[in-house]
Design a protein around this motif. Structure first.
Motif, PDB file in Angstrom:
ATOM      1  N   GLY A 156       0.836  -1.196   0.000  1.00 58.93           N
ATOM      2  CA  GLY A 156       0.000   0.000   0.000  1.00 58.93           C
ATOM      3  C   GLY A 156       0.871   1.246   0.000  1.00 58.93           C
ATOM      4  O   GLY A 156       2.054   1.189   0.353  1.00 58.93           O
ATOM      5  N   ASN A 157       0.264   2.344  -0.347  1.00 61.30           N
ATOM      6  CA  ASN A 157       1.009   3.603  -0.420  1.00 61.30           C
ATOM      7  C   ASN A 157       1.443   4.107   0.955  1.00 61.30           C
ATOM      8  O   ASN A 157       2.344   4.925   1.062  1.00 61.30           O
ATOM      9  N   THR A 158       0.776   3.618   2.005  1.00 58.39           N
ATOM     10  CA  THR A 158       1.171   4.071   3.348  1.00 58.39           C
ATOM     11  C   THR A 158       1.957   3.005   4.116  1.00 58.39           C
ATOM     12  O   THR A 158       2.290   3.200   5.288  1.00 58.39           O
ATOM     13  N   CYS A 159       2.238   1.879   3.467  1.00 58.26           N
ATOM     14  CA  CYS A 159       2.980   0.794   4.144  1.00 58.26           C
ATOM     15  C   CYS A 159       4.460   1.142   4.298  1.00 58.26           C
ATOM     16  O   CYS A 159       5.059   1.720   3.384  1.00 58.26           O
ATOM     17  N   PHE A 160       5.051   0.731   5.419  1.00 56.20           N
ATOM     18  CA  PHE A 160       6.513   0.808   5.547  1.00 56.20           C
ATOM     19  C   PHE A 160       7.050  -0.328   6.427  1.00 56.20           C
ATOM     20  O   PHE A 160       8.038  -0.180   7.136  1.00 56.20           O
ATOM     21  N   CYS A 161       6.426  -1.501   6.289  1.00 56.92           N
ATOM     22  CA  CYS A 161       6.842  -2.653   7.102  1.00 56.92           C
ATOM     23  C   CYS A 161       8.288  -3.049   6.824  1.00 56.92           C
ATOM     24  O   CYS A 161       8.983  -3.523   7.727  1.00 56.92           O
ATOM     25  N   ALA A 162       8.751  -2.839   5.574  1.00 56.86           N
ATOM     26  CA  ALA A 162      10.135  -3.236   5.257  1.00 56.86           C
ATOM     27  C   ALA A 162      11.120  -2.444   6.126  1.00 56.86           C
ATOM     28  O   ALA A 162      12.130  -2.982   6.571  1.00 56.86           O
ATOM     29  N   SER A 163      10.805  -1.168   6.392  1.00 62.69           N
ATOM     30  CA  SER A 163      11.679  -0.355   7.249  1.00 62.69           C
ATOM     31  C   SER A 163      11.715  -0.903   8.672  1.00 62.69           C
ATOM     32  O   SER A 163      12.713  -0.763   9.374  1.00 62.69           O
ATOM     33  N   MET A 164      10.584  -1.470   9.108  1.00 66.58           N
ATOM     34  CA  MET A 164      10.492  -1.910  10.504  1.00 66.58           C
ATOM     35  C   MET A 164      10.892  -3.379  10.663  1.00 66.58           C
ATOM     36  O   MET A 164      10.862  -3.927  11.769  1.00 66.58           O
ATOM     37  N   GLY A 165      11.228  -4.030   9.550  1.00 57.22           N
ATOM     38  CA  GLY A 165      11.646  -5.439   9.601  1.00 57.22           C
ATOM     39  C   GLY A 165      10.521  -6.383   9.950  1.00 57.22           C
ATOM     40  O   GLY A 165      10.745  -7.455  10.515  1.00 57.22           O
ATOM     41  N   THR A 166       9.285  -6.002   9.627  1.00 55.69           N
ATOM     42  CA  THR A 166       8.136  -6.849  10.011  1.00 55.69           C
ATOM     43  C   THR A 166       7.429  -7.471   8.810  1.00 55.69           C
ATOM     44  O   THR A 166       6.461  -8.211   8.976  1.00 55.69           O
ATOM     45  N   GLY A 167       7.836  -7.167   7.610  1.00 55.09           N
ATOM     46  CA  GLY A 167       7.169  -7.683   6.416  1.00 55.09           C
ATOM     47  C   GLY A 167       8.007  -7.339   5.201  1.00 55.09           C
ATOM     48  O   GLY A 167       9.110  -6.798   5.334  1.00 55.09           O
ATOM     49  N   PRO A 168       7.495  -7.624   4.017  1.00 56.32           N
ATOM     50  CA  PRO A 168       6.162  -8.150   3.683  1.00 56.32           C
ATOM     51  C   PRO A 168       6.071  -9.676   3.709  1.00 56.32           C
ATOM     52  O   PRO A 168       5.085 -10.256   3.310  1.00 56.32           O
ATOM     53  N   ARG A 169       7.148 -10.342   4.243  1.00 56.60           N
ATOM     54  CA  ARG A 169       7.099 -11.798   4.350  1.00 56.60           C
ATOM     55  C   ARG A 169       7.047 -12.167   5.824  1.00 56.60           C
ATOM     56  O   ARG A 169       7.763 -11.578   6.625  1.00 56.60           O
ATOM     57  N   ALA A 170       6.188 -13.113   6.146  1.00 61.08           N
ATOM     58  CA  ALA A 170       6.062 -13.530   7.549  1.00 61.08           C
ATOM     59  C   ALA A 170       7.266 -14.367   7.938  1.00 61.08           C
ATOM     60  O   ALA A 170       7.614 -15.321   7.235  1.00 61.08           O
ATOM     61  N   GLY A 171       7.917 -13.974   9.044  1.00 62.58           N
ATOM     62  CA  GLY A 171       9.081 -14.739   9.496  1.00 62.58           C
ATOM     63  C   GLY A 171       8.692 -15.823  10.482  1.00 62.58           C
ATOM     64  O   GLY A 171       9.157 -16.949  10.411  1.00 62.58           O
ATOM     65  N   SER A 172       7.810 -15.478  11.403  1.00 68.13           N
ATOM     66  CA  SER A 172       7.404 -16.440  12.435  1.00 68.13           C
ATOM     67  C   SER A 172       6.052 -15.995  13.000  1.00 68.13           C
ATOM     68  O   SER A 172       5.527 -14.955  12.605  1.00 68.13           O
ATOM     69  N   GLY A 173       5.535 -16.798  13.900  1.00 69.93           N
ATOM     70  CA  GLY A 173       4.310 -16.400  14.603  1.00 69.93           C
ATOM     71  C   GLY A 173       3.035 -16.863  13.920  1.00 69.93           C
ATOM     72  O   GLY A 173       1.943 -16.614  14.423  1.00 69.93           O
ATOM     73  N   TYR A 174       3.146 -17.564  12.810  1.00 73.92           N
ATOM     74  CA  TYR A 174       1.942 -18.031  12.106  1.00 73.92           C
ATOM     75  C   TYR A 174       1.771 -19.535  12.315  1.00 73.92           C
ATOM     76  O   TYR A 174       2.734 -20.249  12.617  1.00 73.92           O
TER      77      TYR A 174
END
Ligand code: SF4
Ligand code: SF4
Length: 381
Positions: free
Chosen positions: A165-183
């Motif tokens: 999305g235009n407001t996404c910045f998960c890559a900066s926070m190291g939380t996405g866009p791929r799930a690492g764990s917790g699923y």
């Protein structure tokens, strides 16, 4: 388990119904993405036909709308105003009620009704937010038994993001866009109706469901295609937040004039905290009915933008909007790291999209950083 040891399996798009049916046979109620009130929100699904097939959300600071693309992606949207928080830590819950019966008062501790639930379509940033809320409510010395019971009764079916999305910045926070764990199960959607999902299991419960589907292993080409789609999402991400040294920067710039500028724009509406998947503040309200015979105590989400939130005997700690915005952003990006060892922001972008005036956490942090750099230049010059 290392990613080399992970098993990747292929689920035909046409067979998505079998995953749904397998969860239903396992006794799960399924909560997933559905269109309601012109947004994609989490609701109970009765079949995969409820999924927002072909719909995408178009987001920017202070704006959100849906568009039907005519495409065949079930999970082509990004994130809506809801998050798993709504189910694990509900907006409002009655804690107890008291009923007057003659001279007696009967007190009932309200039981929490939460059936075994599969949350479908959870984004990687949302998984990170659940991990943060776990730290607050389910770990450490003080455990919220309602949250813990709900969490233990919830299966998380993640979907990796193949569109940013235009407001996404998960890559900066190291939380996405791929799930690492917790699923429990993670899916990556590839292609249209004749496409497939790459399926990964992340828990014993996930194994049970995936094994019940008798899926073939994915080929390395299929795995690479899915991986490339997720990598492309990083490239298309709408926003970035420079996190290096950010905690120290915000600490040293506690009196930045930028906060006065934000205060002129911020309405103190609290939208940013209500849509935030990590915000966890609540208040307790006692009510009595007009007859005076019944009263109840309710726990309700609260916001640090409400002036009452900082009230203690003698007055308000954060009486100005400037102080309340500063509290919010520094709690997310400074104090949270001290408290929980991680930032309180997962980069989902909701606070930017749902802020009525489009105040943008990435822009505000960036402006404070820029002003420091400019001051350094001026001083050197
Ligand atoms: S602060 Fe904003 S971007 Fe960060 S997790 Fe909360 S809503 Fe998402
Ligand atoms: S930053 Fe935006 S959403 Fe948050 S309180 Fe201010 S006006 Fe409302």
């Amino acid at each position: 388990m290392s990613s080399d040891e992970k098993e990747f399996r292929r689920l035909e798009k046409k067979a998505l119904r079998s995953l749904f049916d397998s969860m239903v046979s396992g006794g799960y109620r399924i909560i997933g993405p559905k269109i309601a009130n012109n947004a994609i929100v989490y609701r109970e699904l009765s079949s995969i036909d409820d999924l927002p097939k072909g719909w995408i959300d178009v987001q920017d600071g202070g704006s959100y709308h849906l568009e039907q693309t005519g495409g065949e992606a079930y999970f082509g949207y990004v994130v809506g105003p809801d998050s798993p928080k709504r189910f694990l830590f509900p907006p409002e819950r009655t804690l107890w009620s008291a009923e007057k019966n003659g001279k007696d008062i009967n007190i009932t501790i309200e039981q929490d009704e939460y059936p075994k639930t599969a949350l479908l379509g959870v984004r990687p940033c949302e998984l990170a937010a659940v991990a943060i809320q776990d730290k607050i409510f389910a770990e450490g010395e003080y455990v919220d038994p309602t949250y813990k019971a709900r969490r233990d009764n919830t299966l998380l079916i993640a979907v990796n993001c193949t569109r940013a999305g235009n407001t996404c910045f998960c890559a900066s926070m190291g939380t996405g866009p791929r799930a690492g764990s917790g699923y429990d199960i993670a899916l990556t959607e590839v292609g249209g109706d004749n496409g497939y999902f790459i399926v990964e299991s992340g828990s014993n419960e996930g194994d049970d469901i995936v094994n019940s589907l008798s899926l073939n292993p994915a080929t390395s080409h299929e795995i690479d295609t899915a991986e490339n789609a997720v990598n492309e999402t990083v490239r298309c991400m709408g926003r970035t937040l420079e996190t290096s040294g950010l905690k120290e920067l915000l600490q040293s710039e506690f009196n930045s004039p930028r906060y006065d500028d934000i205060a002129l724009r911020c309405l103190a509406c609290g939208n940013c905290t209500l849509v935030c998947p990590t915000c966890f503040c609540s208040t307790v309200i006692d009510t009595t009915d007009l007859s005076g015979n019944r009263s109840e105590r309710i726990r309700r989400w609260d916001s640090c933008f409400n002036i009452e939130h900082s009230y203690i005997h003698g007055g308000y700690i954060r009486g100005s909007i400037m102080a309340r915005y500063r509290q919010w952003i520094t709690h997310k990006l400074v104090n949270w790291i001290d408290q929980f060892g991680m930032a309180g922001c997962v980069g989902c972008g909701r606070c930017i999209t749902w802020c009525p005036v489009g105040i943008d956490i990435t822009e505000e942090a960036g402006a404070i950083r820029k002003s420091v750099k400019e001051n350094v230049k001026v001083n050197k010059g």
